[in-house]
Enzyme design. Structure first.
Site, PDB file in Angstrom:
ATOM      1  N   HIS A 170     -12.317 -10.699   8.234  1.00 51.69           N
ATOM      2  CA  HIS A 170     -12.112  -9.411   7.583  1.00 51.69           C
ATOM      3  C   HIS A 170     -10.956  -8.733   8.295  1.00 51.69           C
ATOM      4  O   HIS A 170     -11.084  -8.323   9.439  1.00 51.69           O
ATOM      5  CB  HIS A 170     -13.392  -8.572   7.678  1.00 51.69           C
ATOM      6  CG  HIS A 170     -13.168  -7.164   7.246  1.00 51.69           C
ATOM      7  ND1 HIS A 170     -13.110  -6.119   8.129  1.00 51.69           N
ATOM      8  CD2 HIS A 170     -12.960  -6.636   6.025  1.00 51.69           C
ATOM      9  CE1 HIS A 170     -12.886  -4.998   7.457  1.00 51.69           C
ATOM     10  NE2 HIS A 170     -12.786  -5.285   6.191  1.00 51.69           N
ATOM     11  N   ASP A 199      -8.374  -5.806   8.346  1.00 54.16           N
ATOM     12  CA  ASP A 199      -7.943  -4.493   7.830  1.00 54.16           C
ATOM     13  C   ASP A 199      -6.431  -4.447   7.682  1.00 54.16           C
ATOM     14  O   ASP A 199      -5.710  -4.800   8.606  1.00 54.16           O
ATOM     15  CB  ASP A 199      -8.366  -3.395   8.796  1.00 54.16           C
ATOM     16  CG  ASP A 199      -9.869  -3.266   8.867  1.00 54.16           C
ATOM     17  OD1 ASP A 199     -10.453  -2.767   7.904  1.00 54.16           O
ATOM     18  OD2 ASP A 199     -10.452  -3.681   9.898  1.00 54.16           O
ATOM     19  N   ASP A 213     -16.223  -4.236   2.795  1.00 61.26           N
ATOM     20  CA  ASP A 213     -16.131  -3.162   3.774  1.00 61.26           C
ATOM     21  C   ASP A 213     -15.723  -1.801   3.220  1.00 61.26           C
ATOM     22  O   ASP A 213     -15.088  -1.015   3.895  1.00 61.26           O
ATOM     23  CB  ASP A 213     -15.169  -3.596   4.895  1.00 61.26           C
ATOM     24  CG  ASP A 213     -15.142  -2.619   6.060  1.00 61.26           C
ATOM     25  OD1 ASP A 213     -16.139  -1.927   6.255  1.00 61.26           O
ATOM     26  OD2 ASP A 213     -14.119  -2.559   6.751  1.00 61.26           O
ATOM     27  N   HIS A 241      -8.739   0.625   2.256  1.00 65.16           N
ATOM     28  CA  HIS A 241      -9.763   1.655   2.455  1.00 65.16           C
ATOM     29  C   HIS A 241      -9.527   2.510   3.686  1.00 65.16           C
ATOM     30  O   HIS A 241      -9.915   3.661   3.720  1.00 65.16           O
ATOM     31  CB  HIS A 241     -11.164   1.034   2.460  1.00 65.16           C
ATOM     32  CG  HIS A 241     -11.381   0.069   3.584  1.00 65.16           C
ATOM     33  ND1 HIS A 241     -11.701   0.478   4.837  1.00 65.16           N
ATOM     34  CD2 HIS A 241     -11.321  -1.277   3.608  1.00 65.16           C
ATOM     35  CE1 HIS A 241     -11.833  -0.601   5.615  1.00 65.16           C
ATOM     36  NE2 HIS A 241     -11.606  -1.674   4.894  1.00 65.16           N
TER      37      HIS A 241
END
Ligand SMILES: *[C@@H]1O[C@H](CO)[C@@H](O)[C@H](O)[C@H]1NC(C)=O
Ligand SMILES: *[C@@H]1O[C@H](CO)[C@@H](O)[C@H](O)[C@H]1NC(C)=O
Ligand SMILES: *[C@@H]1O[C@H](CO)[C@@H](O)[C@H](O)[C@H]1NC(C)=O
Ligand SMILES: *[C@@H]1O[C@H](CO)[C@@H](O)[C@H](O)[C@H]1NC(C)=O
Ligand SMILES: *[C@@H]1O[C@H](CO)[C@@H](O)[C@H](O)[C@H]1NC(C)=O
Ligand SMILES: *[C@@H]1O[C@H](CO)[C@@H](O)[C@H](O)[C@H]1NC(C)=O
Ligand SMILES: *[C@@H]1O[C@H](CO)[C@@H](O)[C@H](O)[C@H]1NC(C)=O
Ligand SMILES: *[C@@H]1O[C@H](CO)[C@@H](O)[C@H](O)[C@H]1NC(C)=O
Length: 909
Positions: A58, A60, A175, A377
């Protein structure tokens, strides 16, 4: 120990449809003809509990570090993370064993990596990739038009690169800080079942994995983890296979799901930088756990992907619940509601929204890329570190600078005037060097909407009277009013204009109109001050309370307010000032009440003569912190509307959801935070209503808000906090800027309309749209050449009010991507809520449409090639309403809330 103990906000949601969205590359044997999608799934064992191991990372796209720092693995002192190494290492490991699988979703990183690979490597990866990948976005604070643009861009890259095998078929959104209904809807083509897998037994909300998107405890084999590797040589010391298998079996058996398939996410933030560690141990885990089947363990472990897992759920032939509400607000503990980020970094949120609006003026890829990154996000949500926020803003500014060139060229070519075009990005604080100094200039108003708009323009000027003429040479009413004290204070010496020139402009659909302005005389300003009764007082009270932020010093919980979390220290907001210093003025263009509540909170209440809405222009900051208390400033509108604990908010700017105080539609809520637990994301509008009246607020950026008392609606405007809220960002949300070093000042607008509920949508739908896709105003100095074309419309005729032209962008040499949207819900309004028909050949004034093909929403698949798994819903209702069919190839029908996507082959007239 996991490397990321504090930052595991997640809800896992699998969207039950086949044809679209986020996916993952799956290994396949080179040389074979490609077998895509479900065909590449490993076999499962019907009589056993099948554990789907999903290796993933994951990554970001900017959070504690900037996008590029993450990519290169720079500044590992802030956070150890290097995405380029992850991709290098995973590809290497996938080649070593064809059974292995991996999912990768962050296209922004993948794109950077792909560009740097040799042809050989690119070909190797093409062999590996089978389902493509796409990136995640924030669900709460994003506007649907930006989400669709972003999906289109990412998926087009995948299609161009990997062909139809690169087309993802499931959504992988691990997420976001809550899930929006509109996202599920967009993923499902805007008109499909909105179901989700019931991954967990009651009573917990469905779809939640026991350990976030992390591996089960004791099974993390990343270089960042300390779990013991599988030591499988019985001749050596520390042999632990029995122990590992026993622990694994007990974890697997403890998970109770609706089918005999369970999913385990084997990976976490920025893992797989040294993928050998993971895969070597996973290979062994699968081997040893499956060996135990001969002893009747009943458990089968396999490498898998979300779509292979989904296929098994589908094969189970069960019925699934339909979910009509969403997953907001998200909380990870009783006092830890993730409702602060709905408002965090209000200036960046506005900037992102405007950039998205400008993007509609242009098809320039650079801008698209910057906006897509800002949809991550941690970017739009405002929960990134300050230096990362600055990086996002810089990217948007670069993109916009390039876009300006394109807009200027387009306008020059359309108008036939090459006069240099000037942009004034700080009209919000009344700064524009050209209008301040020039005695004669022209104003070009470009309208990206497919219907004409009327829009108030407010320009800083130093003169006292101007004559204005429109594109037909007709005189336009204008007024000059003095610049307010609040505006003079926020502009901080960046301009000196003493007055503002106000007039109303009209611009044709998808086109522009030009106004000529000349100074008439210079003399003392004549502001027409009148003592106007506060025209609001009879209707409602507009107050500016603020909450003192919790500093964690509290008997119930030590949670403090921060970038993510909103936690006021009491439920009663503190009214900043009961009385405001007020100045009122009224003229033929506008009536205005200017209010100062304190040196750092002011507001202008405005009603333009031609407007359907009351404008509240708020200016907040620098929020004082001398008392060592963080503060969260709200605007509260109190009315006599009998709203009975109910209010409404939009979902990503589109459909409207009902919210009820201290209540959730699909589970029993025990409310533990009376304010924060009643806050919801507002992307474009919120309203309260009773039988007679509906009070709607349209916002100019994403904000959080709630209705705590009946008849009252509150919107959080700005927040400044002195403590980190321990979700990993490691900084207090304490924004300053070069211009406001002592604390950020932010200005924005709320538009209010009051109408009978039955017709309210007729006002707030178009209003919200005008705020999102606001006209682009540019200036040229001096007199225009007489041959200049002063007005232009790209449309042959105005579209029906229900129809919004969501996308018009050049696709390639001779084709244009067009999205038409029916922007009303079914029973929301009378006439506009009816289905409409649009003729594609009669749309454009400059283009002949020669051919048309319909595509799916994200424009990566032809409509007639779409297949989708068919799911049975518990309610038994048929979930795919049948369309009545189009009258002809050229005439297309749109049902309420429907978006249809077309690729048009065109020729310039
Ligand atoms: C294998 O399965 C048997 C029966 O379920 C169990 O007793 C045994 O402990 C398992 N072996 C290991 C290594 O876990
Ligand atoms: C199966 O059980 C037998 C006897 O209990 C044991 O010797 C053997 O190691 C077990 N096999 C596995 C794979 O656990
Ligand atoms: C699925 O279940 C239904 C009954 O609910 C049954 O009629 C149908 O045959 C099943 N389909 C398959 C493929 O097993
Ligand atoms: C702007 O107008 C003010 C007031 O009329 C005057 O004092 C000032 O000199 C003007 N500034 C410029 C640059 O013209
Ligand atoms: C908030 O803080 C201010 C001091 O800045 C104090 O006067 C006020 O009473 C506090 N309000 C609440 C509700 O705690
Ligand atoms: C907040 O920012 C101000 C202005 O830069 C600074 O003086 C203050 O120390 C900061 N406070 C915290 C807690 O970061
Ligand atoms: C005014 O607009 C600019 C450009 O969008 C933005 O950067 C700035 O933050 C805004 N100013 C205020 C006070 O909100
Ligand atoms: C996907 O890419 C292929 C090859 O570049 C192209 O022929 C096809 O038209 C694309 N599909 C869509 C739906 O754009």
């Amino acid at each position: 120990k996991m490397a990321t103990p504090v930052y595991t906000p997640f809800v896992f949601l699998l969207l039950l449809f086949q044809s679209r969205v986020w996916g993952f590359p799956v290994r396949q044997t080179p040389q074979e003809s490609p077998t895509c999608g479900y065909k590449s799934c490993h076999a499962t064992k019907p009589g056993m509990l099948n554990v789907h191991l999903v290796p993933h990372t994951h990554d970001d796209v900017g959070w504690l570090k900037t996008v590029d720092q993450y990519f290169y693995g720079d500044r590992n002192d802030i956070q150890h993370a290097g995405v380029q190494y992850i991709l290098d290492s995973v590809v290497d490991q996938l080649l070593k064993n064809p059974d292995r699988r991996f999912i990768y979703v962050e296209t922004a990183f993948f794109y950077r990596w792909w560009k740097q690979q040799t042809d050989d490597m690119q070909n190797t990866v093409k062999q590996l990739v089978n389902e493509g990948k796409a990136r995640e976005g924030d669900e709460a604070t994003t506007h649907y038009s930006a989400v669709i643009d972003q999906m289109t861009m990412g998926l087009r890259f995948l299609n161009d690169t990997f062909g139809h095998c690169g087309r993802p078929r499931v959504a992988w959104h691990i997420d976001p800080f809550g899930h929006a209904r509109e996202h599920a809807s967009m993923f499902a083509q805007a008109r499909v079942i909105r179901a989700h897998s019931n991954l967990n037994p009651a009573p917990s909300p469905p779809g939640i994995l026991p350990n976030g998107y992390n591996p089960p405890e004791g099974f993390c084999w990343d270089q960042s983890c300390d779990d013991p590797p599988i030591r499988d040589d019985p001749d050596l010391e520390d042999y632990n296979v029995d122990d590992v298998v026993t622990r694994f079996l007990s974890i697997a058996h403890a998970l109770v799901y609706k089918t005999n398939h369970i999913i385990m996410t084997m990976g976490s933030d920025f893992q797989y930088e040294n993928a050998n560690l993971w895969y070597k141990n996973l290979d062994k885990l699968i081997r040893y756990v499956n060996q135990n089947q001969s002893n009747g363990s009943g458990v089968n472990v396999l490498y898998s992907t979300p779509s292979c897992y989904l296929q098994e759920l589908h094969r189970a032939n069960l019925t699934w619940p339909l979910k009509g509400d969403d997953f907001f607000p998200y909380a990870d503990s009783d006092h830890d509601f993730w409702t602060g980020y709905f408002t965090s970094r209000p200036a960046l949120k506005r900037y992102e929204r405007i950039s998205n609006s400008y993007l509609q003026c242009s098809v320039l890829w650079l801008v698209e890329k910057a906006v897509a990154v800002a949809q991550h996000h941690d970017a739009v949500s405002g929960t990134e570190k300050q230096h990362v926020a600055n990086d996002y803003a810089r990217r948007l500014a670069n993109g916009w600078a390039h876009c300006q060139v394109l807009v200027s060229n387009t306008l020059s070519s359309l108008s036939g005037s090459s006069a240099p075009r000037v942009y004034c990005e700080h009209l919000n604080v009344s700064v524009c060097p050209l209008t301040e100094t020039s005695k004669k200039f022209s104003v070009n108003v470009y309208n990206p909407l497919a219907r004409p708009v009327s829009w108030p323009v407010r320009l800083p000027v130093n003169g006292t009277a101007y004559s204005i003429s429109d594109a037909n040479g007709k005189a336009v009413d204008s007024q000059v009013v003095p610049v307010s004290q609040a505006t003079a204070a926020v502009r901080r010496g960046r301009g000196y204009a003493v007055n503002e020139l106000l007039f109303q402009v009209q611009a044709p659909p998808l086109g522009y109109s030009t106004y000529s302005v000349s100074l008439l005389q210079n003399g003392p300003p004549s502001p027409h001050f009148v003592t106007l009764r506060d025209f609001l007082s009879s209707l409602l009270c507009v107050c500016f309370p603020r909450y003192n932020a919790s500093d964690g010093n509290n008997s119930e919980s030590i949670q403090m307010s921060g970038a993510y979390i909103f936690r006021p220290n009491t439920s009663t907001p503190f009214i900043i000032s009961k009385t405001a210093k007020t100045e009122t003025l009224q003229n033929s263009v506008v009536q205005e009440v200017r209010q100062w509540f304190s040196p750092w909170v002011s507001q202008v209440v405005r009603l333009y003569t031609d407007s359907r809405a009351l404008e509240l222009e708020w200016t907040v900051g620098p929020v004082p912190i001398g008392d060592d208390l963080g503060k969260e400033v709200i605007s509260r509108l109190d009315s006599s509307i009998n709203s009975s604990g109910v209010f409404y908010t939009d979902s990503n700017g589109r459909e409207v959801l009902q919210r009820r105080k201290d209540y959730r539609p699909t589970w029993n809520l025990r409310q533990s935070e009376p304010i924060a637990g009643n806050y919801y994301p507002i992307n474009s509008r919120a309203y309260i209503k009773d039988d007679k009246d509906q009070l709607t607020v349209v916002t100019d950026r994403s904000q959080g808000g709630g209705s705590i008392q009946d008849g009252s609606l509150e919107i959080m405007l700005h927040r400044r906090l002195l403590y980190d809220d321990v979700r990993g960002v490691g900084e207090p949300l304490n924004e300053t800027s070069d211009i406001y070093p002592e604390g950020l000042v932010v200005r924005g607008r709320l538009l209010l309309s009051l109408s009978p509920p039955a017709t309210a949508a007729d006002t707030h739908r178009p209003l919200a749209q005008e705020v999102v896709l606001q006209p682009l105003i540019t200036f040229t100095d001096g007199e225009l050449h007489p041959s200049t074309r002063l007005e232009f419309s790209g449309l042959q005729a105005v579209l029906p009010p229900a129809v919004h032209m969501l996308t018009v962008s050049q696709w390639d040499q001779d084709s244009v991507l067009l999205r038409l949207e029916h922007q009303y819900q079914a029973s929301e309004s009378k006439e506009p809520s009816q289905p409409v028909t649009v003729n594609l050949q009669k749309l454009f004034s400059t283009l002949d449409v020669l051919g048309v093909s319909e595509m799916n929403l994200s424009a990566n698949q032809w409509k007639d090639e779409m297949t989708r798994l068919d799911w049975k819903a518990e309610s038994g209702e048929k979930h795919l309403p049948k369309r009545g069919g189009d009258p002809s190839v050229w005439e297309v029908n749109l049902k309420p809330m429907e978006i249809r996507t077309f690729l048009l082959r065109v020729r310039q007239r």
